[in-house]
Design an enzyme around this catalytic site. Structure first.
Site, PDB file in Angstrom:
ATOM      1  N   TYR A 181     -29.212  17.750  13.181  1.00 15.13           N
ATOM      2  CA  TYR A 181     -28.567  18.928  12.346  1.00 15.13           C
ATOM      3  C   TYR A 181     -28.526  18.484  10.953  1.00 15.13           C
ATOM      4  O   TYR A 181     -28.972  19.501  10.141  1.00 15.13           O
ATOM      5  CB  TYR A 181     -27.088  18.967  12.758  1.00 15.13           C
ATOM      6  CG  TYR A 181     -26.000  19.743  11.972  1.00 15.13           C
ATOM      7  CD1 TYR A 181     -26.038  20.869  12.037  1.00 15.13           C
ATOM      8  CD2 TYR A 181     -25.160  19.177  10.923  1.00 15.13           C
ATOM      9  CE1 TYR A 181     -25.326  21.846  11.452  1.00 15.13           C
ATOM     10  CE2 TYR A 181     -24.403  20.086  10.161  1.00 15.13           C
ATOM     11  CZ  TYR A 181     -24.301  21.268  10.317  1.00 15.13           C
ATOM     12  OH  TYR A 181     -23.412  22.171   9.613  1.00 15.13           O
TER      13      TYR A 181
ATOM     14  N   SER B 166     -24.603  20.922   4.200  1.00 14.57           N
ATOM     15  CA  SER B 166     -23.620  20.125   4.650  1.00 14.57           C
ATOM     16  C   SER B 166     -23.607  18.588   4.349  1.00 14.57           C
ATOM     17  O   SER B 166     -24.510  18.258   3.705  1.00 14.57           O
ATOM     18  CB  SER B 166     -23.753  20.158   6.133  1.00 14.57           C
ATOM     19  OG  SER B 166     -22.846  19.428   6.839  1.00 14.57           O
TER      20      SER B 166
HETATM   21  P1  NDP Z   1     -19.195  29.791  12.075  1.00 11.02           P
HETATM   22  O1  NDP Z   1     -19.471  29.627  13.555  1.00 11.02           O
HETATM   23  O2  NDP Z   1     -17.611  30.487  12.157  1.00 11.02           O
HETATM   24  O3  NDP Z   1     -20.175  30.654  11.564  1.00 11.02           O
HETATM   25  C1  NDP Z   1     -21.699  30.719  11.762  1.00 11.02           C
HETATM   26  C2  NDP Z   1     -22.274  32.143  11.379  1.00 11.02           C
HETATM   27  O4  NDP Z   1     -23.585  31.992  11.650  1.00 11.02           O
HETATM   28  C3  NDP Z   1     -21.479  33.304  12.278  1.00 11.02           C
HETATM   29  O5  NDP Z   1     -21.473  34.356  11.468  1.00 11.02           O
HETATM   30  C4  NDP Z   1     -22.991  33.352  12.987  1.00 11.02           C
HETATM   31  O6  NDP Z   1     -22.749  34.969  13.500  1.00 11.02           O
HETATM   32  C5  NDP Z   1     -23.916  33.248  12.295  1.00 11.02           C
HETATM   33  N1  NDP Z   1     -25.201  32.934  13.214  1.00 11.02           N
HETATM   34  C6  NDP Z   1     -25.443  31.873  13.859  1.00 11.02           C
HETATM   35  N2  NDP Z   1     -26.683  31.990  14.539  1.00 11.02           N
HETATM   36  C7  NDP Z   1     -27.294  33.102  13.866  1.00 11.02           C
HETATM   37  C8  NDP Z   1     -28.387  33.879  14.006  1.00 11.02           C
HETATM   38  N3  NDP Z   1     -29.491  33.350  14.770  1.00 11.02           N
HETATM   39  N4  NDP Z   1     -28.799  34.761  13.182  1.00 11.02           N
HETATM   40  C9  NDP Z   1     -27.869  35.394  12.412  1.00 11.02           C
HETATM   41  N5  NDP Z   1     -26.531  34.543  12.050  1.00 11.02           N
HETATM   42  C10 NDP Z   1     -26.242  33.542  13.044  1.00 11.02           C
HETATM   43  O7  NDP Z   1     -19.302  28.605  11.408  1.00 11.02           O
HETATM   44  P2  NDP Z   1     -19.038  28.201   9.823  1.00 11.02           P
HETATM   45  O8  NDP Z   1     -18.439  29.357   8.844  1.00 11.02           O
HETATM   46  O9  NDP Z   1     -18.700  27.031   9.696  1.00 11.02           O
HETATM   47  O10 NDP Z   1     -20.587  28.092   9.391  1.00 11.02           O
HETATM   48  C11 NDP Z   1     -21.354  28.629   8.402  1.00 11.02           C
HETATM   49  C12 NDP Z   1     -22.329  27.337   7.736  1.00 11.02           C
HETATM   50  O11 NDP Z   1     -21.497  26.501   7.212  1.00 11.02           O
HETATM   51  C13 NDP Z   1     -23.242  26.979   8.857  1.00 11.02           C
HETATM   52  O12 NDP Z   1     -24.506  26.892   8.256  1.00 11.02           O
HETATM   53  C14 NDP Z   1     -22.796  25.709   8.927  1.00 11.02           C
HETATM   54  O13 NDP Z   1     -23.854  24.736   9.298  1.00 11.02           O
HETATM   55  C15 NDP Z   1     -22.268  25.316   7.764  1.00 11.02           C
HETATM   56  N6  NDP Z   1     -21.211  23.999   7.677  1.00 11.02           N
HETATM   57  C16 NDP Z   1     -20.062  24.214   8.275  1.00 11.02           C
HETATM   58  C17 NDP Z   1     -19.105  22.995   8.341  1.00 11.02           C
HETATM   59  C18 NDP Z   1     -17.681  23.157   9.035  1.00 11.02           C
HETATM   60  O14 NDP Z   1     -17.011  22.117   9.128  1.00 11.02           O
HETATM   61  N7  NDP Z   1     -17.295  24.419   9.657  1.00 11.02           N
HETATM   62  C19 NDP Z   1     -19.430  21.951   7.504  1.00 11.02           C
HETATM   63  C20 NDP Z   1     -20.825  22.010   6.873  1.00 11.02           C
HETATM   64  C21 NDP Z   1     -21.458  23.089   6.781  1.00 11.02           C
HETATM   65  P3  NDP Z   1     -23.193  35.512  15.147  1.00 11.02           P
HETATM   66  O15 NDP Z   1     -22.900  34.506  15.911  1.00 11.02           O
HETATM   67  O16 NDP Z   1     -22.490  36.851  14.941  1.00 11.02           O
HETATM   68  O17 NDP Z   1     -24.725  35.657  14.616  1.00 11.02           O
END
Ligand code: NDP
Length: 246
Positions: free
Chosen positions: A155, A142
């Site tokens: 975070y 991030s």
């Molecule tokens: P979402 O919340 O849409 O996606 C997060 C994903 O992580 C979901 O598919 C969720 O699936 C999965 N997840 C969460 N916990 C678990 C777990 N314990 N095991 C397996 N899967 C898990 O958000 P984003 O697409 O934004 O996030 C994707 C990545 O991007 C993250 O690492 C986030 O930190 C990073 N990021 C996002 C930013 C933003 O502005 N959106 C900025 C910078 C980085 P499920 O709940 O089905 O398990």
């Protein structure tokens, strides 16, 4: 034809946001994708949609905080498609808030998912990559780790720990077997704010996401770009942020 065509790619956090967009784009460009997350119904819908469009996709229930689930995800790629070319460690949660709130459970959850989840991916994928003689580990970190701002400390610490891990792995992998890439998105319009418990912080992040956030497809295109490089080219870091982000 895209250099992604024929690659086998496993993606964690593929049930929404960046992971879903990445799975769809890579499949469109000819990759066989293995989708992992906890919400299996959503994974199945995405995979069905990919297959309906002529792509190759399978799903696996994965909680990245459990080592055996990553073993299962990587194992699925190998049994279904014969190998694993790329692991995209994308699952993440953002239990952000001031450090002084002492949300120790939230800190632990972020360490378990954002950091331990990647380590479990390394443990599962590295032996396969070594056996094959090649492999690529991509992790979603991030911009929160590049510029530290209030409420983001823990975070950002988890994301920077992953950045450090990838750089260490890169240093240990100059034999050409493993490539590593840290992908740093800025604000992206996804469901991520749903994991923020502090309502004030959640509203602020949601406001930023809605006002300036870019589409998850923009990050997916960057991931596709790093994956499609020839094996002797490693893009170690890539940052994708909204033009309007400070
Ligand atoms: P979402 O919340 O849409 O996606 C997060 C994903 O992580 C979901 O598919 C969720 O699936 C999965 N997840 C969460 N916990 C678990 C777990 N314990 N095991 C397996 N899967 C898990 O958000 P984003 O697409 O934004 O996030 C994707 C990545 O991007 C993250 O690492 C986030 O930190 C990073 N990021 C996002 C930013 C933003 O502005 N959106 C900025 C910078 C980085 P499920 O709940 O089905 O398990």
């Amino acid at each position: 034809m895209s250099a992604i065509n024929g690659k086998v790619v496993a993606i964690t956090g593929a049930s929404s946001g960046i992971g879903e967009a990445t799975a769809r784009l890579l499949a469109e460009r000819g990759a066989a994708v293995v989708l992992g997350a906890r919400r299996t119904r959503r994974l199945d819908e995405i995979a069905r949609d990919i297959r309906d469009r002529g792509g190759r996709a399978v799903t696996r229930a994965v909680d990245v905080s459990r080592r055996e689930d990553l073993e299962g995800l990587v194992g699925n790629a190998v049994t279904e498609f014969g190998r694993l070319d790329v692991l995209v460690g994308n699952a993440g949660i953002a239990k952000i808030g001031p450090v002084a709130d002492l949300d120790v459970d939230g800190w632990s959850a972020m360490i378990d998912v954002n950091l331990r989840g990647i380590l479990h991916g390394v443990a599962a994928a590295l032996p396969v990559f070594r056996r094959q003689g090649h492999g690529h580990l991509v992790a979603t970190v991030s911009t929160a780790g590049l510029t530290i701002t209030p409420t983001m400390a823990v975070y950002a610490a988890t994301k920077n720990a992953v950045r450090t891990l990838l750089e260490g792995l890169r240093q240990e992998s100059t034999d050409g077997v493993l490539r590593t890439t840290a992908v740093s998105p800025g604000f992206v319009r996804t469901e991520l704010a749903g994991s923020i418990d502090d309502s004030q912080v959640r509203e602020r992040i949601l406001h930023n996401m809605e006002k300036i956030g870019i589409a998850p497809e923009a990050v997916a295109r960057a991931i596709a770009f790093v994956i499609e490089q020839p094996r002797d080219v490693e893009i170690s870091d890539i940052t994708i942020r909204p033009t309007a982000q400070g």
